[in-house]
Each structure stands twice: as C-alpha cells, then as structure tokens.
Design a protein around this motif. Structure first.
Motif, mmCIF file in Angstrom:
data_model
loop_
_atom_site.group_PDB
_atom_site.id
_atom_site.type_symbol
_atom_site.label_atom_id
_atom_site.label_comp_id
_atom_site.label_asym_id
_atom_site.label_seq_id
_atom_site.Cartn_x
_atom_site.Cartn_y
_atom_site.Cartn_z
ATOM 1 N N UNK A 132 -2.947 30.942 72.955
ATOM 2 C CA UNK A 132 -1.921 30.209 72.206
ATOM 3 C C UNK A 132 -0.674 30.115 73.069
ATOM 4 N N UNK A 133 -0.159 28.906 73.275
ATOM 5 C CA UNK A 133 1.099 28.740 74.007
ATOM 6 C C UNK A 133 1.997 27.775 73.241
ATOM 7 N N UNK A 134 3.291 28.084 73.198
ATOM 8 C CA UNK A 134 4.295 27.206 72.604
ATOM 9 C C UNK A 134 5.346 26.950 73.673
ATOM 10 N N UNK A 135 5.455 25.705 74.097
ATOM 11 C CA UNK A 135 6.257 25.397 75.277
ATOM 12 C C UNK A 135 7.214 24.239 75.027
ATOM 13 N N UNK A 146 6.021 20.373 80.740
ATOM 14 C CA UNK A 146 6.236 21.575 79.936
ATOM 15 C C UNK A 146 6.784 22.639 80.861
ATOM 16 N N UNK A 147 7.930 23.182 80.487
ATOM 17 C CA UNK A 147 8.558 24.170 81.352
ATOM 18 C C UNK A 147 9.639 24.931 80.627
ATOM 19 N N UNK A 148 10.032 26.057 81.197
ATOM 20 C CA UNK A 148 11.026 26.934 80.592
ATOM 21 C C UNK A 148 12.161 27.158 81.584
ATOM 22 N N UNK A 149 13.399 26.880 81.146
ATOM 23 C CA UNK A 149 14.567 27.237 81.945
ATOM 24 C C UNK A 149 14.832 28.726 81.734
ATOM 25 N N UNK A 150 14.869 29.477 82.831
ATOM 26 C CA UNK A 150 15.005 30.920 82.744
ATOM 27 C C UNK A 150 16.412 31.314 82.295
ATOM 28 N N UNK A 151 16.487 32.409 81.540
ATOM 29 C CA UNK A 151 17.774 32.900 81.061
ATOM 30 C C UNK A 151 18.706 33.205 82.237
ATOM 31 N N UNK A 199 5.628 21.604 72.445
ATOM 32 C CA UNK A 199 4.198 21.384 72.319
ATOM 33 C C UNK A 199 3.523 22.742 72.152
ATOM 34 N N UNK A 200 2.704 22.857 71.120
ATOM 35 C CA UNK A 200 1.940 24.089 70.888
ATOM 36 C C UNK A 200 0.470 23.763 71.097
ATOM 37 N N UNK A 201 -0.188 24.548 71.927
ATOM 38 C CA UNK A 201 -1.603 24.316 72.230
ATOM 39 C C UNK A 201 -2.369 25.604 71.984
ATOM 40 N N UNK A 202 -3.487 25.491 71.267
ATOM 41 C CA UNK A 202 -4.321 26.663 70.969
ATOM 42 C C UNK A 202 -5.761 26.386 71.394
ATOM 43 N N UNK A 203 -6.363 27.391 71.979
ATOM 44 C CA UNK A 203 -7.793 27.326 72.303
ATOM 45 C C UNK A 203 -8.522 28.234 71.322
ATOM 46 N N UNK A 204 -9.167 27.628 70.357
ATOM 47 C CA UNK A 204 -9.944 28.378 69.365
ATOM 48 C C UNK A 204 -11.415 28.202 69.702
ATOM 49 N N UNK A 211 -0.274 20.586 68.785
ATOM 50 C CA UNK A 211 0.789 20.275 67.835
ATOM 51 C C UNK A 211 2.033 19.847 68.613
ATOM 52 N N UNK A 212 2.593 18.689 68.259
ATOM 53 C CA UNK A 212 3.843 18.224 68.845
ATOM 54 C C UNK A 212 4.971 18.415 67.842
ATOM 55 N N UNK A 213 6.083 18.962 68.314
ATOM 56 C CA UNK A 213 7.317 18.998 67.525
ATOM 57 C C UNK A 213 8.214 17.902 68.086
ATOM 58 N N UNK A 214 8.568 16.928 67.254
ATOM 59 C CA UNK A 214 9.243 15.729 67.741
ATOM 60 C C UNK A 214 10.557 15.478 67.004
ATOM 61 N N UNK A 215 11.301 14.498 67.530
ATOM 62 C CA UNK A 215 12.458 13.972 66.826
ATOM 63 C C UNK A 215 12.014 12.999 65.755
ATOM 64 N N UNK A 216 12.962 12.212 65.268
ATOM 65 C CA UNK A 216 12.692 11.323 64.147
ATOM 66 C C UNK A 216 11.676 10.234 64.468
ATOM 67 N N UNK A 217 11.469 9.951 65.749
ATOM 68 C CA UNK A 217 10.537 8.884 66.136
ATOM 69 C C UNK A 217 9.081 9.314 66.116
ATOM 70 N N UNK A 218 8.802 10.587 65.958
ATOM 71 C CA UNK A 218 7.412 11.045 65.943
ATOM 72 C C UNK A 218 6.743 10.816 67.285
#
Length: 439
Positions: A132-135, A146-151, A199-204, A211-218
């Motif tokens: 499971x990853x949420x990025x 998909x990437x993370x800006x480090x603290x 973006x959340x991606x799961x390997x079941x 799963x995409x988390x989006x703005x109002x435009x979907x």
C-alpha cells in the motif's frame, strides 16, 4: 566548550536512537546524527543547538563500523522514509528489541531483563514489502510525477522505484505517470482547486487498486480508460477533496472502473476488500502476527475484539466473538465477509471503541480481549479490570505507549509473553504482541 551552529567537531557515536539516528555526547549533551552508526568516529557540523539536544550532520567518517553496509537505496542520504538502509540487517533485530526494552525501562518499574521478551521475528521479505502506498502528485521539470519533498529541504524524492515498495506497484506507477503526462494532466493548484493531489495504490494479491484524490475537476474519462488498460489494474476510484486536511476517508469515493471488491486469501479462506477498508502494508507479516494472536485464543472461550478491521482474525475463529470497530466501512466489509463465509459466530459492532467496550463489558463476561491500538484509553483499561477479563492479547506498534499501559495493568495482569515482529524492515518501527494473564 561553547558550540556554535556550523561548527565542526569530532564525535564518537555511542548508540542508535529510536529513529535510527546515531547518538553521541558533547559536553554531556546528547547529539543526534543521521547516517552515523554506533562505534563510528565522525566529524560533524552542528546544524541545530537548543536547550535539550544538538543535531549534527556527518562531514567525514574516520572509522567505519563493521556493521555498515553499502545502502541499496540511491536516495539513502536524502529520503527520510527508511533510517536503517546502511545498517546490516542482522543488526536490525537486536536494535529493535533494544528500542522495546528501553521503553520498558523508562516507563515501568519492571525488571526488564527478566521479562519474557522473545527475539524479534525477522521480516519474511525485507524489501519490496509495501503493498500500500499513498503518494503526492507533483509537477517537476515539465512533468507530473509521484514524489515527496523531504522535510526541512526542497529535495524531491521520486517514488516510482522505491526499494521498499512492491515491484508491481512500482511498475504500475511508472505506467500511470506516463499516461498522466501523455494526456497533460497537472498537479493540484490550490488557488483554482483543480488538478491531482494524491494517488493511493494497493496490491491486493497481485491485483492493483488505484485511488486518485483530485480537485474539483476530478479526472477525465480518457485518462481512466487508458489506465484501465494496464493489465494489473482491476479498479480505479477517485475522491474530490479541496480541504487542507488530508483525512481523505471522510469523503465519498466514486468508482470509475473495475471491481468493487478484491479478494484476499487468509487462514485458508477468502475475504473481500472494498476501497476504503485498510489493507495491511505488509500482508506477509500481518498474517504471521494473526497466526500468533490466534494461537493465544483457547477453544470454548468468549472473545472481545477491538479495532477488528474487516475481521480477518475474527472470522477465522470458531469461538463466539464480539468485534468492534469505529469505521463503518470496516464493519460493512466484515459483515459482508461473514455472509460470504457463512459465519454467524461473530457479532460486528460499529461504534466508538471506548463506549462500545464499556457497554459490552457491562453486558457480558469475556474470557479474552484482543486489542489492537497504539495505546489503551482509561475507559478500556477500567473495563478490562472491572469485568475481570481473564486474558488480554495486546498488539501495538508504539513501544512507549505500550510500556505505560503494561505498567498500569501490572497490578491486575501478569505478562506471559512479549513477541516483537519486524513488520516494517529498514525502519525503526516494530509491532509487538503481548499476552497478559489475570493474576
């Protein structure tokens, strides 16, 4: 010695901290140093000095620990996700046991060395275990990725080839990124409330759920149609969320492609997962943990189970079980799985955990309580004691809170077994199962 920020100083690393950082002492003041191992002499630059501690950055290592290995991760010095990639895996397990023992020494009056603490159970798979990853989705050099800006920095870690992530997830992330760029999809713009946020991606069990988390435009139909052509992708969902908080489960999810549930095999029976229900990050170690928990539950006992999820453990039992979870999507999946498996010995309840525990312990006598949480509330502890629950199986991934709870329960319960598991390799995090018996 009066220290200044940016001052350079030699430092002997004495031990490792709970987050995998090296620890040394300057004028009896603790100094935390990333990427330094016990036994090493390093030259550090002081990057933070406050009343309680110092932080240093390694400039040079004068003598290298025999436990140091070449990190397999090219982002080792930048990404803050894994803290132990430069430490030989054989040393991870005693380090994690040490974290647990240190917490028990700090927060309890136990003779820790005499406690029945087992050796840490090693991870079955040490890399590529995250199913499971949420990025976050970001825009970099003319492309979305998909990437993370480090603290505390502006360094971007790309996450489509992470060694800890499941290889199939990495493959799909690359394909999805290519499709998003082909259709010129953009990242989220807070001013106009449009674009892709997460973006959340799961390997079941080899089946990919997106799963995409989006703005109002979907998200457009042509994009989801293209992603649906990826062979391993079995379902695509999206949720619109323009709020600043990231509790995305509070919003509605809309399926735009594929299956509503995905099957998963556990205890030689099949369970179904919907999009919202939490799937274990490391399923191999989750099943190992559930096997141990199940072994502590005798036949012909009544069981109270808290934070039951979709009922993987509960629906494998023949005993009468009252199972509680405060997430309605977990209980819905649990009840659907009970019907699917033709099981009627488990009563699933969706309610606040504290309230339901108090209520159930007043109504019924339970032989054993199975509890999964970071820490026990006062209400739960009092219910266990007052209702005289005979045995408790307590599972936590937070050693400090676990230690405090065990100390409070020690007047009424005896510790029979403490079993740590390396569920999250190359991090300092661990799961711990504690079996308690009423005195």
């Amino acid at each position: 010695m009066n220290l200044k920020v940016k001052q350079k100083i030699p430092l002997k690393i004495k031990r490792m901290g709970i987050n995998g950082e090296g620890i040394g002492y300057i004028n009896k003041k603790i100094c935390f140093v990333q990427n330094a191992l016990p036994g090493e002499m390093v030259e550090v630059e002081i990057i933070e000095d406050n009343r309680k501690f110092l932080k240093g950055k390694v400039l040079k290592t004068m003598n290298v620990s025999s436990d140091r290995v070449e990190s397999f991760c090219k982002e080792d010095h930048f990404c803050q996700g894994c803290s132990l990639t430069a430490l030989s895996y054989k040393q991870h397990l005693p380090h994690k046991k040490g974290i647990l023992k240190d917490a028990l020494k700090k927060y309890t009056d136990f003779d820790v060395e005499s406690l029945p603490i087992k050796a840490v159970i090693p991870a079955i798979t040490q890399t590529g275990y995250k199913k499971v990853v949420s990025l976050p989705v970001t825009y970099f050099k003319g492309k979305v990725a998909v990437g993370i800006y480090q603290r505390e920095s502006k360094y971007l870690t790309f996450m489509n080839n992470c060694s800890m992530q499941d290889p199939l997830i990495n493959q799909c992330l690359v394909k999805i990124e290519n499709i998003l760029n082909e259709y010129k999809v953009r990242d989220y713009n807070d001013k106009v409330k449009k674009g892709l946020r997460f973006m959340k991606v799961r390997n079941i069990a080899g089946q990919i759920q997106v799963l995409f988390v989006t703005g109002q435009d979907g998200i457009s139909e042509e994009v989801t149609k293209a992603i649906g052509q990826i062979e391993e992708v079995k379902s695509i969902y999206f949720t619109i969320n323009t709020s600043r908080h990231q509790d995305f489960e509070q919003q509605g999810y809309k399926k735009i492609y594929g299956q509503s549930t995905l099957p998963f095999q556990c205890f030689e029976q099949q369970y179904l997962y919907s999009i919202k229900s939490e799937f274990p990050i490391n399923p191999e170690m989750e099943m190992k943990k559930l096997d141990i928990m199940k072994s502590f539950i005798p036949e012909n006992t009544s069981v109270l189970s808290l934070n039951c999820g979709i009922g993987l453990l509960e629906l494998s039992l023949s005993q009468h079980v009252v199972a509680i979870d405060d997430k309605n999507y977990h209980i819905k999946d649990a009840k659907d799985n009970a019907k699917f498996l033709h099981k009627d010995n488990v009563e699933f309840i969706c309610k606040n955990i504290d309230e339901a525990t108090v209520q159930q312990c007043k109504k019924k006598r339970f032989d054993i309580a199975v509890i999964r949480c970071e820490e026990l509330s006062r209400a739960i502890k009092q219910s266990l004691v007052l209702s005289k629950v005979k045995d408790v199986i307590y599972v936590s991934d937070h050693p400090s809170s676990l230690a405090k709870d065990l100390d409070e329960l020690s007047s009424y319960y005896q510790i029979e077994s403490i079993i740590p598991l390396d569920t999250y390799p190359y991090t300092s995090k661990l799961d711990t199962i504690v079996k308690l018996k009423r005195k």
